[in-house]
Design an enzyme around this catalytic site. Structure first.
Site, PDB file in Angstrom:
ATOM      1  N   LYS A   1      30.785   7.535 -17.852  1.00 23.84           N
ATOM      2  CA  LYS A   1      31.248   6.476 -19.124  1.00 23.84           C
ATOM      3  C   LYS A   1      32.658   6.275 -18.871  1.00 23.84           C
ATOM      4  O   LYS A   1      33.368   7.464 -19.450  1.00 23.84           O
ATOM      5  CB  LYS A   1      30.497   7.099 -20.158  1.00 23.84           C
ATOM      6  CG  LYS A   1      30.822   5.288 -21.059  1.00 23.84           C
ATOM      7  CD  LYS A   1      31.232   5.456 -22.511  1.00 23.84           C
ATOM      8  CE  LYS A   1      32.394   5.782 -23.166  1.00 23.84           C
ATOM      9  NZ  LYS A   1      33.873   4.552 -22.578  1.00 23.84           N
TER      10      LYS A   1
ATOM     11  N   GLY B   1      40.683  11.911 -22.816  1.00 23.98           N
ATOM     12  CA  GLY B   1      41.289  11.093 -23.231  1.00 23.98           C
ATOM     13  C   GLY B   1      42.065  11.367 -24.912  1.00 23.98           C
ATOM     14  O   GLY B   1      42.587  12.547 -25.286  1.00 23.98           O
TER      15      GLY B   1
ATOM     16  N   THR C   1      40.356  12.109 -30.368  1.00 28.28           N
ATOM     17  CA  THR C   1      38.628  11.527 -30.224  1.00 28.28           C
ATOM     18  C   THR C   1      37.811  13.038 -29.295  1.00 28.28           C
ATOM     19  O   THR C   1      36.393  13.272 -30.064  1.00 28.28           O
ATOM     20  CB  THR C   1      39.000  11.112 -28.952  1.00 28.28           C
ATOM     21  OG1 THR C   1      39.302   9.823 -28.850  1.00 28.28           O
ATOM     22  CG2 THR C   1      37.099  10.291 -28.447  1.00 28.28           C
TER      23      THR C   1
ATOM     24  N   GLU D   1      39.540  17.599 -22.253  1.00 27.16           N
ATOM     25  CA  GLU D   1      41.306  17.086 -21.853  1.00 27.16           C
ATOM     26  C   GLU D   1      43.341  16.380 -22.851  1.00 27.16           C
ATOM     27  O   GLU D   1      41.667  14.995 -22.498  1.00 27.16           O
ATOM     28  CB  GLU D   1      41.447  16.433 -19.444  1.00 27.16           C
ATOM     29  CG  GLU D   1      41.567  17.852 -19.390  1.00 27.16           C
ATOM     30  CD  GLU D   1      41.614  19.092 -19.007  1.00 27.16           C
ATOM     31  OE1 GLU D   1      43.185  18.929 -19.842  1.00 27.16           O
ATOM     32  OE2 GLU D   1      41.188  20.028 -19.116  1.00 27.16           O
TER      33      GLU D   1
ATOM     34  N   CYS E   1      49.420  10.653 -19.383  1.00 25.51           N
ATOM     35  CA  CYS E   1      48.998  11.908 -20.836  1.00 25.51           C
ATOM     36  C   CYS E   1      50.629  12.474 -19.849  1.00 25.51           C
ATOM     37  O   CYS E   1      51.121  13.551 -20.445  1.00 25.51           O
ATOM     38  CB  CYS E   1      47.673  12.648 -20.205  1.00 25.51           C
ATOM     39  SG  CYS E   1      47.715  13.237 -18.459  1.00 25.51           S
TER      40      CYS E   1
ATOM     41  N   GLU F   1      51.649  11.136 -30.455  1.00 33.65           N
ATOM     42  CA  GLU F   1      51.472  11.071 -29.288  1.00 33.65           C
ATOM     43  C   GLU F   1      51.972   9.438 -29.415  1.00 33.65           C
ATOM     44  O   GLU F   1      51.331   8.601 -30.159  1.00 33.65           O
ATOM     45  CB  GLU F   1      50.431  11.552 -28.892  1.00 33.65           C
ATOM     46  CG  GLU F   1      50.410  10.659 -27.078  1.00 33.65           C
ATOM     47  CD  GLU F   1      48.662  10.826 -25.766  1.00 33.65           C
ATOM     48  OE1 GLU F   1      47.822  11.038 -27.118  1.00 33.65           O
ATOM     49  OE2 GLU F   1      49.508  10.909 -25.357  1.00 33.65           O
TER      50      GLU F   1
END
Ligand code: NAD
Length: 471
Positions: free
Chosen positions: A173, A226, A230, A248, A282, A384
């Protein structure tokens, strides 16, 4: 309006319930495509197709499976311009970045895992005085790969390649925000004759399609990249199903700049590490720690360099800094800037959105932003932001730098800038980060393990670790 389809059992099909989401071009803020918002039944159909394909696929040798991946990589290589345009349109990133980073790395991911599986021992014999033991590494079965919007095809391919090469069949996905290159990737799979059901791409948002993949009782592993929140939700959902998990997640990466660094190399790279892809990688630097003695000089040189960045239309070859990928991310970044100002932060450059005229007048642009004088424990230094915003923090000595650098819940990456190798190695070892670069940034050898510490990662990807996750 273009239409995106799911790729299930080798065919491009619409979602069962006919629900779609809009896909926007960040550079104009306008919708240009619709993407399925797939439901549990779509995921289950993909599961059935992946499960039916599993026996034949897992019985092939890794060389035979690798041949398919290499054929796809070769097709992608032929269409590098086309895919770069699509990636730039979907994300708002400069086309030159898509063409030099995203698509080449996607090609490399497919080739790298095809090659490295050849060196991987699928069967290991251990003989001792009175026994002979055989370790057989078998694929897990049907696995789920969920990827984010910042490096769409790059991270999608980084997940599906090790999953497929090891003989698993996949339900992938991509992010609903940037689904287009994964959709076109399905056409490459059809072109090279990838057996139906081996790879299924089911589009949709996280709360519906992503959740359905995680909740599916027969999908045996999830490889996710992500946000940390999440990742936490996925871990909580998956725990009861005993799925294997690799997560990750986010980062708050420090750059530690010592006065004895190679200054020109450092400043060139710190501009890149802070603002490449509009700060939406990231691994981007978000906190810049500078030794007190060069703080003022660094500040003015850094701002001067930033003022020279070519900001604008991502489709132009000369553009170095494009748009923010989604409206919600745009709003999130702006809210952090506002918050920093309220917390007494001094904005040295940027700090606002940018308005262009004509086609780009409704695009989501934010100026590269540098802020100083914010407390170490403020939200802007702890959470973040994932956008073009960095803070400057002066430090007195090595131990203070390490303490500040480690003072967040994240531990993804860091950079250290010093020509004193003994010192930079010592500092690197003191840092709580999955990867530390000394005097460079984003230089990756794909054989090394990749993954964050603390709230940045759970499990590792990359090289042999990426492959062994899928056994
Ligand atoms: P996100 O967590 O919102 O979404 C990532 C993916 O998960 C998307 O495909 C999304 O649809 C899906 N998803 C969302 N909710 C879900 C749920 N409840 N169940 C299952 N799937 C769900 O992240 P994002 O905004 O797309 O990406 C930005 C984040 O990704 C940043 O935090 C960034 O640091 C992180 N990131 C990490 C790495 C890494 O390697 N550590 C690499 C790139 C991006």
């Amino acid at each position: 309006m273009e239409t995106i389809y799911n790729y299930v059992n080798g065919e491009l099909i619409p979602p069962r319930e006919g629900n779609y989401l809009q896909v926007f071009a960040p550079s104009s803020g306008q919708p240009y495509a619709k993407v399925p918002n797939s439901c549990y039944e779509d995921v289950n159909q993909a599961y059935e197709s992946a499960n039916n394909a599993f026996d034949n696929w897992s019985e092939l040798t890794s060389d035979e499976r690798g041949d398919y991946l290499i054929a796809i990589a070769n097709e992608l290589e032929k269409k590098i311009d086309f895919f770069s345009q699509l990636e730039s349109r979907d994300t708002g990133k400069p086309i030159t970045l898509a063409k030099t980073l995203d698509i080449p790395r996607s090609i490399l991911n497919l080739k790298f895992f095809s090659e490295s599986s050849k060196k991987f021992d699928f069967t290991i014999e251990l003989t001792s005085k009175n026994s002979k033991n055989t370790i057989i590494r078998s694929p897990i079965g049907v696995v789920g790969c969920i990827s984010p919007w910042n490096l769409p095809l790059y991270l999608f391919s980084w997940k599906i390649a090790p999953a497929l090469i090891t003989g698993n069949t996949v339900i992938a996905k991509p992010s609903e925000i940037t689904p287009f290159t994964a959709f076109k990737f399905s056409e490459l799979c059809q072109k090279v004759g990838l057996p139906p059901g081996v790879l299924n791409i089911v589009h949709g948002n996280g709360v519906q399609t992503g959740k359905a993949i995680v909740a599916h009782p027969k999908i045996k592993a999830i490889s996710f990249t992500g946000g940390t929140n999440t990742g936490k939700k996925i871990a909580q959902k998956a725990i009861g199903t005993f799925k294997k998990l690799a997560l990750e997640m986010g980062g708050k990466n420090p750059a530690i700049i010592f006065s004895d660094c190679n200054y020109d190399n450092m400043i060139h790279n710190v501009v890149k590490s802070s603002f490449m892809n509009q700060g939406q990688i990231c691994l981007c630097t978000s906190r810049i720690l500078v030794e007190m003695s060069i703080y003022e000089k660094f500040k003015s040189d850094f701002i001067n360099r930033i003022s020279k960045l070519k900001i604008g239309d991502p489709a132009k070859k000369t553009t170095e800094f494009g748009a923010i990928t989604s409206l919600s991310q745009f709003k999130k970044v702006m809210s952090y800037i506002k918050r920093a100002k309220n917390e007494g932060g001094k904005v040295l450059t940027g700090g606002s959105s940018i308005k262009f005229s004509g086609f780009h007048k409704s695009g989501w642009y934010i100026a590269p932003t540098v802020i100083e004088d914010v407390k170490i424990n403020s939200k802007i230094n702890q959470e973040e932001i994932f956008g073009p915003v960095v803070t400057l923090i002066p430090f007195k000595n090595e131990s203070e730098a390490i303490k500040i650098a480690n003072d967040t819940k994240y531990g993804l990456s860091a950079t250290v800038w010093s020509e004193d190798k003994v010192k930079s190695n010592r500092v690197s070892e003191g840092l709580e980060a999955g990867i530390v670069w000394e005097n460079c940034w984003m230089v990756r050898d794909l054989r090394t393990p990749f993954g964050g510490l603390k709230s940045s990662g759970y499990g590792k990807e990359g090289g042999g670790r990426g492959i062994s996750f899928f056994y």
